[in-house]
Design an enzyme around this catalytic site. Structure first.
Site, PDB file in Angstrom:
ATOM      1  N   CYS A  26       0.873  -1.164   0.000  1.00  0.00           N
ATOM      2  CA  CYS A  26       0.000   0.000   0.000  1.00  0.00           C
ATOM      3  C   CYS A  26       0.910   1.213   0.000  1.00  0.00           C
ATOM      4  O   CYS A  26       2.061   1.124  -0.423  1.00  0.00           O
ATOM      5  CB  CYS A  26      -0.962  -0.019   1.187  1.00  0.00           C
ATOM      6  SG  CYS A  26      -0.149  -0.002   2.790  1.00  0.00           S
ATOM      7  N   HIS A 535      -4.934   8.998   2.209  1.00  0.00           N
ATOM      8  CA  HIS A 535      -5.205   7.558   2.355  1.00  0.00           C
ATOM      9  C   HIS A 535      -6.694   7.377   2.596  1.00  0.00           C
ATOM     10  O   HIS A 535      -7.211   7.726   3.660  1.00  0.00           O
ATOM     11  CB  HIS A 535      -4.391   6.989   3.519  1.00  0.00           C
ATOM     12  CG  HIS A 535      -4.289   5.494   3.517  1.00  0.00           C
ATOM     13  ND1 HIS A 535      -5.345   4.675   3.818  1.00  0.00           N
ATOM     14  CD2 HIS A 535      -3.250   4.671   3.228  1.00  0.00           C
ATOM     15  CE1 HIS A 535      -4.972   3.410   3.746  1.00  0.00           C
ATOM     16  NE2 HIS A 535      -3.694   3.380   3.377  1.00  0.00           N
TER      17      HIS A 535
END
Length: 615
Positions: A26, A535
């Site tokens: 990620c 995010h």
């Protein structure tokens, strides 16, 4: 950081390459599925310089790296693929894998093909102008130089394919040389029957110069045969017997099965395309002309290259990809030039002029990613212009007689004595340009002037930067984020937002520095040097990209208000994903103070979110 040594140590502490079942990442951490958890030395990983933390969570090992995660991920993948047995990327679909192979084989050889094409185009132009005689030695020598890369195309492709399939390049090149060996060509010419009888076996008599698919299939088979033979031969005998046995096994299979099959595939592709353009030429041209930019974005346009080379071999020209790409590229140039004339923002205007010039030369990436995709309406105008030009190309069956980048430099390659082919391509590119140019001028381009002014709320005297909110929603402190990486500010200071709308916008003028493959996180760098991480949700990487629709690409320039990504809030909630979204300044150490706004809720690109004070 030495990425190579760092990645090597990571693999060792994970129990070796054989213990790694799957790897992905990620925005801040590497994620692994391992075969045996007990083989992982997590304590040693935590002590590594550059590792901010490591833990097992929900059956996966997470190693927190921070901003350098992409570089380290790429190096680990490289080392895993080089290890015994290699590494299979399970995240890549079969279709994507095929396109990756095709582009990986053809892209490296394009420079020499294009260079030779330019020379051949020059010869065509000089011949049409009666400046050179086709019987002169000078012409013949230059023709050899221009034709050699295509004539020996199997050799070039063999080297490139061998690197892609990770097999011996010199054995692969030898297979290609066998296919075009003069004696074999003479036997083919003398056979008359279409077959050669060798040891009682019928070998199809085919000329393989200019071909692409036969040698690609041959090298693909070679990669398996070479691995099999290499495992059987003792180390001390490998240098002698491995290449001998590989050739003895590969060549018959190549000549009897693989090469004829590849040639047949190429012929059928050519027949299908010829039939398509002969029956519905205008419609096929219109459809392909309108879709070329989309194909370029996805990389699918490389899949047409084998057909292009097949056309040059059997017909001596291409009537599909190159002419239609030409009109499509000129449409991009027209739309971008209209943006340059119409838009008021000086930075965008300057970028549009330079991008338009590149598009005229056949390089459209700056125009698409920097201008038309960003403004959207101008991109649609370019698609319409390309479709109009493609239809004209289809109606008049426009041909190009040498391989070249589809830009203005390729114009001489459309010349043909006794034909209006050159006039037709001029008609096509002029039409595509004017349609895209005029439509863009008539459109109201999206402008974010007010937001851009707010986003530039930076004063060199006060050394203060006001960061606008990239999302609409409720503000929460970072400490409320249920993830230690964010709540403990390991990768930087900031705030969190619980979004009420599924849209993320650029809060300032800058550049997209990073995008996760799943689209759940984006990194930006402002013109003033502020490094921002957005995010979306927590543990949204597990959704594997579902629910996210990216609107930008890595490296793209953005202005305040540009939509970066759309996401489906309902889908995230249905999958029990926490919506709280960290907004992090990843280079926080460069600033004296980062102060959250006192508002309880914010509207994207209208309300301020953070006040950043520089030291």
């Amino acid at each position: 950081m030495n990425y190579k040594e760092f990645s090597k140590d990571i693999i060792i502490f994970l129990g070796g390459a054989g213990n790694i079942n799957k790897i992905w990442h990620c925005v801040t951490r590497l994620r692994f599925n391992v075969v045996d958890d007990s083989k992982v030395d997590i304590a040693a990983i935590k002590k590594m310089q550059g590792v901010m933390g490591a833990r097992f969570h929900s059956g996966q090992l997470q190693i927190i790296i921070g901003n350098r995660v992409i570089e380290i991920f790429s190096e680990i993948i490289k080392q895993l693929k080089e290890s015994e047995g290699g590494y299979d990327d399970q995240n890549k679909s079969r279709v994507s894998h095929v396109f990756d192979i095709i582009s990986g084989i053809f892209v490296p050889i394009l420079p020499v093909i294009v260079g030779a094409g330019l020379l051949k185009g020059g010869l065509i132009f000089f011949y049409m102008m009666n400046w050179v005689s086709a019987e002169s030695n000078e012409y013949k020598l230059l023709y050899i130089l221009s034709d050699a890369p295509l004539y020996f195309l199997p050799v070039l492709l063999a080297f490139s394919a061998a690197k892609k399939f990770k097999t011996n390049e010199f054995i692969a090149a030898t297979l290609a040389c066998i296919l075009i060996y003069p004696t074999l060509s003479d036997l083919i010419g003398a056979s008359g029957s279409g077959y050669l009888n060798v040891f009682g076996i019928s070998v199809p008599a085919i000329h393989y110069s200019y071909t692409a698919i036969p040698i690609i299939l041959g090298v693909w088979l070679l990669s398996y045969i070479h691995k099999w033979i290499d495992r059987l031969i003792p180390t001390v005998l490998k240098i002698i017997f491995t290449p001998l046995l590989v050739l003895l096994i590969s060549v018959p299979i190549l000549l009897i099965i693989a090469a004829p099959l590849g040639n047949t595939i190429g012929l059928y592709l050519e027949k299908v395309i010829l039939e398509l353009f002969s029956v519905v030429g205008p419609f096929a041209g219109l459809l392909l002309g309108g879709l070329i930019p989309v194909l370029v974005i996805t990389g699918i346009h490389y899949a047409f290259l084998p057909s292009v080379f097949a056309n040059f071999k059997s017909l001596g020209y291409d009537f599909m990809l190159l002419p239609i790409s030409f009109v499509s590229n000129i449409a991009q140039a027209g739309a971008t030039l209209a943006v340059a004339i119409k838009i008021k923002d000086r930075q965008m205007k300057s970028l549009a002029y330079s991008a338009s010039f590149s598009a005229f030369l056949g390089i459209t990436e700056p125009a698409m990613y920097g201008i038309t995709l960003k403004l959207r309406k101008s991109f649609y105008a370019s698609l319409i212009g390309g479709a109009v030009g493609g239809a004209i190309v289809g109606i008049f069956s426009v041909k190009i007689f040498a391989f070249s980048i589809p830009g203005l430099v390729s114009l001489p390659f459309y010349m043909q004595k006794g034909s209006n082919n050159f006039l037709f391509i001029l008609f096509g590119i002029c039409s595509s340009f004017l349609v895209a140019f005029i439509l863009t001028l008539l459109m109201k381009l999206e402008s974010n002037t007010e937001s851009m002014v707010l986003a530039k709320a930076y004063s060199s005297k006060t050394k203060k930067f006001i960061l606008l909110s990239p999302m609409t929603g409720e503000i929460k402190p970072l400490s409320s984020v249920p993830d230690d990486t964010f709540s403990e500010k390991i990768i930087g200071d900031g705030v969190a937002i619980i979004p009420t709308e599924g849209v993320v916008k650029a809060p300032f003028n800058g550049k997209v520095s990073m995008i996760t493959p799943t689209g759940h996180a984006i990194g930006l760098i402002s013109e003033q040097g502020v490094e921002l991480l957005i995010h979306i949700g927590v543990e949204t990487v597990d959704l594997q990209g579902k629910g996210f629709n990216l609107q930008v690409m890595e490296g793209q320039t953005v202005v305040a208000g540009d939509i970066l990504v759309n996401f489906d809030i309902s889908f995230l909630q249905e999958n029990r994903t926490q919506l709280i979204s960290p907004i992090i300044i990843t280079n926080s150490e460069e600033y004296c103070e980062i102060v959250p706004d006192k508002k309880k809720s914010v509207i994207a690109v209208k309300d301020s979110l953070l006040i950043i004070n520089k030291c």
